[in-house]
Design an enzyme around this catalytic site. Structure first.
Site, PDB file in Angstrom:
ATOM      1  N   GLU A 176     -22.569  14.995  -0.038  1.00  0.00           N
ATOM      2  CA  GLU A 176     -22.031  14.942   1.326  1.00  0.00           C
ATOM      3  C   GLU A 176     -20.990  16.039   1.539  1.00  0.00           C
ATOM      4  O   GLU A 176     -20.943  16.669   2.598  1.00  0.00           O
ATOM      5  CB  GLU A 176     -21.448  13.559   1.610  1.00  0.00           C
ATOM      6  CG  GLU A 176     -22.503  12.469   1.708  1.00  0.00           C
ATOM      7  CD  GLU A 176     -21.994  11.201   2.348  1.00  0.00           C
ATOM      8  OE1 GLU A 176     -22.707  10.641   3.197  1.00  0.00           O
ATOM      9  OE2 GLU A 176     -20.882  10.764   1.995  1.00  0.00           O
TER      10      GLU A 176
ATOM     11  N   VAL B 277       2.335   1.016  -6.455  1.00  0.00           N
ATOM     12  CA  VAL B 277       2.265   0.121  -7.604  1.00  0.00           C
ATOM     13  C   VAL B 277       2.296   0.929  -8.894  1.00  0.00           C
ATOM     14  O   VAL B 277       1.584   1.933  -9.036  1.00  0.00           O
ATOM     15  CB  VAL B 277       0.998  -0.748  -7.546  1.00  0.00           C
ATOM     16  CG1 VAL B 277       0.933  -1.676  -8.747  1.00  0.00           C
ATOM     17  CG2 VAL B 277       0.964  -1.551  -6.245  1.00  0.00           C
TER      18      VAL B 277
ATOM     19  N   ASN C 156       0.857  -1.186   0.000  1.00  0.00           N
ATOM     20  CA  ASN C 156       0.000   0.000   0.000  1.00  0.00           C
ATOM     21  C   ASN C 156       0.891   1.233   0.000  1.00  0.00           C
ATOM     22  O   ASN C 156       2.000   1.208   0.529  1.00  0.00           O
ATOM     23  CB  ASN C 156      -0.920   0.005   1.228  1.00  0.00           C
ATOM     24  CG  ASN C 156      -2.069   0.996   1.083  1.00  0.00           C
ATOM     25  OD1 ASN C 156      -2.798   0.956   0.096  1.00  0.00           O
ATOM     26  ND2 ASN C 156      -2.231   1.872   2.047  1.00  0.00           N
TER      27      ASN C 156
ATOM     28  N   GLN D 186     -19.724  -0.645   0.533  1.00  0.00           N
ATOM     29  CA  GLN D 186     -20.504  -1.816   0.916  1.00  0.00           C
ATOM     30  C   GLN D 186     -20.215  -3.003  -0.007  1.00  0.00           C
ATOM     31  O   GLN D 186     -20.045  -4.140   0.455  1.00  0.00           O
ATOM     32  CB  GLN D 186     -21.993  -1.470   0.875  1.00  0.00           C
ATOM     33  CG  GLN D 186     -22.905  -2.590   1.308  1.00  0.00           C
ATOM     34  CD  GLN D 186     -24.380  -2.186   1.252  1.00  0.00           C
ATOM     35  OE1 GLN D 186     -25.256  -3.009   1.525  1.00  0.00           O
ATOM     36  NE2 GLN D 186     -24.668  -0.943   0.914  1.00  0.00           N
TER      37      GLN D 186
END
Length: 403
Positions: free
Chosen positions: A161, A76, A34, A314
């Protein structure tokens, strides 16, 4: 020992690593790559960009990962059939799991890549917040009204949002700096006839009402033609209009990570790899039975509608939970030297549990199951959904993290 290489620490891969049978870690060498030492709560980045929250969305990987998972901080660059090329080194794999997240999609609109900012990572969100503070301070010095004008391009989840959170936080900043908030202009531009098209007319209207109360101007049926240094050109009702602002935030669309497009090994579209119900690449020139793609980098069709699922946290979480189950089957067969019969492996099935959109502090709208929620109840529901994930990866203390 076989090498399992996991790319990205988003919702999908973290769900995989926290749900997998821990005995599996002794069956193969697990390595996570990461570009940062933490997992960040993507669905909370709009609040980081507005200035409402900061480090509460960050979860250090060393506190999440099993000690048998080796973590390497690297970026990456590209992927091929046997290895993954990163900035610092190249890593070989026997099994590869790609969950590298998303990037902004400009849809070819001039100026988007040059003059707008996107909420695509924690660092990008922090840069947006810093830019907002700089514009407010600049207004005190030069009285340029464009420094009090903010344009949010896109009326989907992220745009709405962010617009709601931005309105509240800028108002606080104005009070602190002695700026008249009535001079602030916040625009939300959407090409479609309405914002939040995934919701019913009732919920959408509640969202519009809430945004207007916060001081946000909503421009629907407004096609963005061009983004400039201090303006956005739109077409509305057949006429062009130029809206002035020194802060332009692009939330109008996302695609998969650019690494996918940069990897000739994959056949892809919009930096996404189409996958089957086992989360494995399909329609490829090469056989990829040892590769899984999930989250924003995966294009998965709903067999019932034959349409691609929209990328959500989700969906990625459920994909990670599913992969935690079937990866054990793959590794067990490998260990026994058995030929894996794919038709005996359960297929991935997405279960839509609901969707809730926050619009500023204390207010949200959405659907849980078949029930619509709004206002304070919606806000509590949103908090519960986010807290459930925080608890999963960080325990009870993670529910009440502060900045």
């Amino acid at each position: 020992m076989k090498k399992v290489l996991i790319l990205g620490a988003g919702y999908g891969n973290i769900a995989l690593l926290t749900n997998i049978n821990k005995d599996v870690f002794s069956q193969a060498e697990f390595m996570l790559i990461n570009n940062t030492p933490y997992h960040y709560q993507t669905i909370g980045l709009h609040d980081v960009a507005s200035g409402k929250h900061d480090k509460s969305v960050l979860f250090p990987l060393q506190e999440i990962l099993d000690e048998r998972v080796k973590f390497l901080q690297d970026s990456v660059v590209s992927i091929d059939s046997k290895s993954v090329k990163c900035i610092n080194a190249e890593y070989e794999y026997d099994y590869l799991i790609v969950g590298l997240g998303f990037s902004a999609d400009s849809f070819g609109i001039p100026g988007v890549g040059v003059y707008t900012q996107s909420i695509t990572s924690y660092d990008s969100a922090k840069n947006i917040h810093k830019s907002i503070e700089e514009k407010l301070q600049a207004y005190i010095n030069d009285k340029d009204p464009k420094n009090l004008s903010f344009i949010v391009c896109g009326g989907g989840f992220t745009g709405i949002e962010f617009a709601g959170s931005l309105a509240q936080e800028v108002k606080k900043q104005c009070e602190t700096r002695g700026i008249n908030f009535n001079l602030v202009k916040i625009y939300c531009i959407e090409a479609m006839p309405k914002i939040l098209p995934m919701f019913s007319e009732n919920l959408m209207q509640l969202g519009v009402k809430r945004l207007r109360e916060l001081g946000v101007t909503i421009l629907t049926n407004s096609k963005i033609l061009e983004c400039k240094m201090s303006s956005v050109v739109i077409e509305k009702d057949g006429e062009q209009e130029e809206i002035l602002a020194n802060t332009i935030i692009w939330t109008a669309g996302v695609k998969g990570n650019e690494v996918i497009a940069n990897s000739s090994f994959f056949k892809s579209g919009r930096s996404k790899v189409e996958v089957d119900s086992y989360l494995q690449p399909i329609n490829q020139e090469n056989i990829m039975n040892n590769i899984f793609v999930l989250g924003d980098c995966a294009a998965l069709k709903d067999e019932a509608t034959n349409r691609f699922y929209p990328p959500t946290a989700q969906l990625a979480q459920q994909q990670g939970e599913y992969l935690a189950q079937i990866l054990e089957i793959y590794l067990y067969a490998e260990q026994k030297g058995e030929t894996l019969q794919k038709d005996l492996i359960p297929k991935f099935e997405f279960i839509m549990r609901g969707s809730v959109c926050s619009i500023g502090t204390g207010y949200a709208i959405g659907v849980i199951g078949t029930k619509e929620v709004s206002g304070y109840i919606g806000n509590i529901t949103k908090w519960f959904i986010e807290s459930k994930w925080n608890y999963k990866i960080g325990g009870f203390s993670a529910i009440f993290k502060d900045d």
